[in-house]
Design an enzyme around this catalytic site. Structure first.
Site, PDB file in Angstrom:
ATOM      1  N   ASN A 188       0.873  -1.181   0.000  1.00 40.08           N
ATOM      2  CA  ASN A 188       0.000   0.000   0.000  1.00 40.08           C
ATOM      3  C   ASN A 188       0.908   1.228   0.000  1.00 40.08           C
ATOM      4  O   ASN A 188       1.519   1.545   1.014  1.00 40.08           O
ATOM      5  CB  ASN A 188      -0.877  -0.058   1.259  1.00 40.08           C
ATOM      6  CG  ASN A 188      -1.697   1.202   1.460  1.00 40.08           C
ATOM      7  OD1 ASN A 188      -1.779   2.045   0.563  1.00 40.08           O
ATOM      8  ND2 ASN A 188      -2.303   1.329   2.626  1.00 40.08           N
ATOM      9  N   LYS A 210       0.085   4.268  -0.217  1.00 42.23           N
ATOM     10  CA  LYS A 210      -0.547   5.439   0.404  1.00 42.23           C
ATOM     11  C   LYS A 210      -0.304   6.681  -0.474  1.00 42.23           C
ATOM     12  O   LYS A 210      -0.247   6.556  -1.697  1.00 42.23           O
ATOM     13  CB  LYS A 210      -0.035   5.621   1.833  1.00 42.23           C
ATOM     14  CG  LYS A 210      -0.193   4.337   2.646  1.00 42.23           C
ATOM     15  CD  LYS A 210       0.008   4.522   4.116  1.00 42.23           C
ATOM     16  CE  LYS A 210      -0.156   3.177   4.813  1.00 42.23           C
ATOM     17  NZ  LYS A 210      -0.068   3.275   6.266  1.00 42.23           N
ATOM     18  N   HIS A 246      -9.454   1.014   5.035  1.00 43.98           N
ATOM     19  CA  HIS A 246      -8.182   1.229   5.733  1.00 43.98           C
ATOM     20  C   HIS A 246      -8.411   2.173   6.908  1.00 43.98           C
ATOM     21  O   HIS A 246      -9.212   3.112   6.806  1.00 43.98           O
ATOM     22  CB  HIS A 246      -7.151   1.804   4.761  1.00 43.98           C
ATOM     23  CG  HIS A 246      -5.768   1.800   5.332  1.00 43.98           C
ATOM     24  ND1 HIS A 246      -5.351   2.754   6.227  1.00 43.98           N
ATOM     25  CD2 HIS A 246      -4.743   0.934   5.181  1.00 43.98           C
ATOM     26  CE1 HIS A 246      -4.110   2.480   6.595  1.00 43.98           C
ATOM     27  NE2 HIS A 246      -3.707   1.374   5.972  1.00 43.98           N
ATOM     28  N   GLU A 268      -6.825   4.589   7.990  1.00 46.06           N
ATOM     29  CA  GLU A 268      -6.628   6.018   7.694  1.00 46.06           C
ATOM     30  C   GLU A 268      -7.865   6.604   7.020  1.00 46.06           C
ATOM     31  O   GLU A 268      -8.197   7.771   7.230  1.00 46.06           O
ATOM     32  CB  GLU A 268      -5.368   6.192   6.825  1.00 46.06           C
ATOM     33  CG  GLU A 268      -4.105   5.958   7.647  1.00 46.06           C
ATOM     34  CD  GLU A 268      -2.923   5.423   6.858  1.00 46.06           C
ATOM     35  OE1 GLU A 268      -2.920   5.496   5.612  1.00 46.06           O
ATOM     36  OE2 GLU A 268      -1.981   4.912   7.509  1.00 46.06           O
ATOM     37  N   GLU A 289      -5.249  -5.033  10.662  1.00 47.56           N
ATOM     38  CA  GLU A 289      -4.232  -4.013  10.898  1.00 47.56           C
ATOM     39  C   GLU A 289      -4.528  -3.295  12.205  1.00 47.56           C
ATOM     40  O   GLU A 289      -5.339  -2.361  12.224  1.00 47.56           O
ATOM     41  CB  GLU A 289      -4.229  -2.995   9.751  1.00 47.56           C
ATOM     42  CG  GLU A 289      -3.948  -3.610   8.398  1.00 47.56           C
ATOM     43  CD  GLU A 289      -3.409  -2.567   7.420  1.00 47.56           C
ATOM     44  OE1 GLU A 289      -2.323  -2.793   6.897  1.00 47.56           O
ATOM     45  OE2 GLU A 289      -4.058  -1.535   7.212  1.00 47.56           O
ATOM     46  N   GLY A 342       2.482   2.252  10.831  1.00 44.21           N
ATOM     47  CA  GLY A 342       3.409   3.367  10.659  1.00 44.21           C
ATOM     48  C   GLY A 342       4.096   3.799  11.945  1.00 44.21           C
ATOM     49  O   GLY A 342       4.730   4.839  11.995  1.00 44.21           O
ATOM     50  N   SER A 397       3.480  -2.082  10.458  1.00 44.16           N
ATOM     51  CA  SER A 397       4.937  -2.127  10.664  1.00 44.16           C
ATOM     52  C   SER A 397       5.534  -3.501  10.387  1.00 44.16           C
ATOM     53  O   SER A 397       6.439  -3.943  11.083  1.00 44.16           O
ATOM     54  CB  SER A 397       5.298  -1.639  12.072  1.00 44.16           C
ATOM     55  OG  SER A 397       4.878  -0.301  12.251  1.00 44.16           O
TER      56      SER A 397
HETATM   57  P1  PGA Z   1       2.906   0.234   7.705  1.00 44.09           P
HETATM   58  O1  PGA Z   1       1.448   0.416   7.050  1.00 44.09           O
HETATM   59  O2  PGA Z   1       3.463  -1.051   7.156  1.00 44.09           O
HETATM   60  O3  PGA Z   1       3.674   1.441   7.261  1.00 44.09           O
HETATM   61  O4  PGA Z   1       2.696   0.181   9.181  1.00 44.09           O
HETATM   62  C1  PGA Z   1       0.595  -0.676   6.857  1.00 44.09           C
HETATM   63  C2  PGA Z   1      -0.733  -0.206   6.270  1.00 44.09           C
HETATM   64  O5  PGA Z   1      -1.239   0.832   6.722  1.00 44.09           O
HETATM   65  O6  PGA Z   1      -1.301  -0.845   5.361  1.00 44.09           O
END
Ligand code: PGA
Length: 263
Positions: A8, A10, A102, A104, A174, A180, A219
């Site tokens: 992803n 983003k 997601h 976010e 997640e 992140g 992460s």
């Molecule tokens: P990250 O993001 O690996 O940077 O923690 C994962 C995601 O949000 O899909």
């Protein structure tokens, strides 16, 4: 069982950077066939070029195997929704999958479980594979209500689907506190939640639940992936930060292959 490693991106990269990254992944994929399914979700403006690049054979005529996904879609087929992107638009480009729900999107754009459920239904209607994200906030984990949160998200968004439809869904767990942040769920925490999600899927899809991939996200990096991918109910990863460099993404695909399909 399928194993999927999905990147992803983003709101990262630009036109040149996106094509350079995808080019590296495509050339690697063409030269290194694997049972692991590669999915890459670039930002909207780069999807058309990404689909074309992912279909391009290398100098030896070998084809990459990368499914291009969107990171979001609108729940309606078309209409006066300025700035939005519909599922039929994505399908017309050859986009094969879409991340939905997601954290976010839920957090910054107010997406509800119900809206996410309508997006899932729209994707299925047009033959795209939904990658449905769920996961609890840090406060919910601390309060011990993480299972309730994830069960609510699953049932609200997926509860109306038939077992046949559910068979075309990919779930991504997640934990929001791990996205992140550099904090990863421990293998025990992750396996416990993946098994819980599998149990919820059984309530919705019966036996079909056994073949619905459940990806871990948050992460996930080459140095912690092995312990996560080795777990029974973890069928790959949804990768943010580590998907922005070809080397680390490829390493994650390699680790998933070694762990899930030992020779
Ligand atoms: P990250 O993001 O690996 O940077 O923690 C994962 C995601 O949000 O899909």
């Amino acid at each position: 069982m399928r194993t999927i490693v999905a990147g992803n991106w983003k709101m990262h990269t630009d036109a040149g950077g996106a094509m350079a990254l995808l080019g590296e992944l495509a050339d690697w994929s063409a030269a290194n066939p694997t049972a692991v399914e590669l999915v890459v979700a670039p930002p909207f403006p780069f999807l058309a070029a990404a689909v074309q690049r992912a279909a391009q054979p290398d100098a030896m005529g070998r084809k990459p195997a990368i499914l291009i996904a969107a990171q979001n879609c609108h729940e309606q087929e078309q209409g006066a929704f300025t700035g939005e992107v519909s599922v039929p638009m994505l399908r017309s480009l050859g986009v094969g999958a879409c991340i939905v729900g997601h954290s976010e999107r839920r957090q910054y754009f107010g997406e509800t479980d119900e809206a996410v459920g309508r997006k899932v239904a729209m994707l299925l209607k047009h033959g795209l594979q939904p990658i449905y994200c769920c996961g609890e906030q840090r406060q919910e984990r601390e309060a011990g209500t993480h299972r309730e949160t994830v069960a609510r998200q699953m049932h609200a968004a997926l509860g109306a689907l038939t077992p046949m439809e559910l068979a075309r869904v990919v779930v991504a767990y997640e934990p929001v506190w791990a996205i992140g942040t550099g904090l990863t769920a421990t293998p025990d925490q992750a396996q416990e939640m993946h098994a819980f999600i599998r149990g919820e899927l059984r309530k919705l899809a019966g036996e079909g639940a056994e073949s619905i991939p459940i990806l871990y996200g948050g992460s996930c990096k080459p140095d912690n992936a092995e312990g996560l991918f080795a777990l029974n109910d973890i069928n790959g990863g949804l990768i943010g930060g580590a998907a922005l460099q070809a080397a680390s993404f490829i390493e994650l695909v390699r680790i998933a292959g070694t762990v899930k399909y030992p020779r």
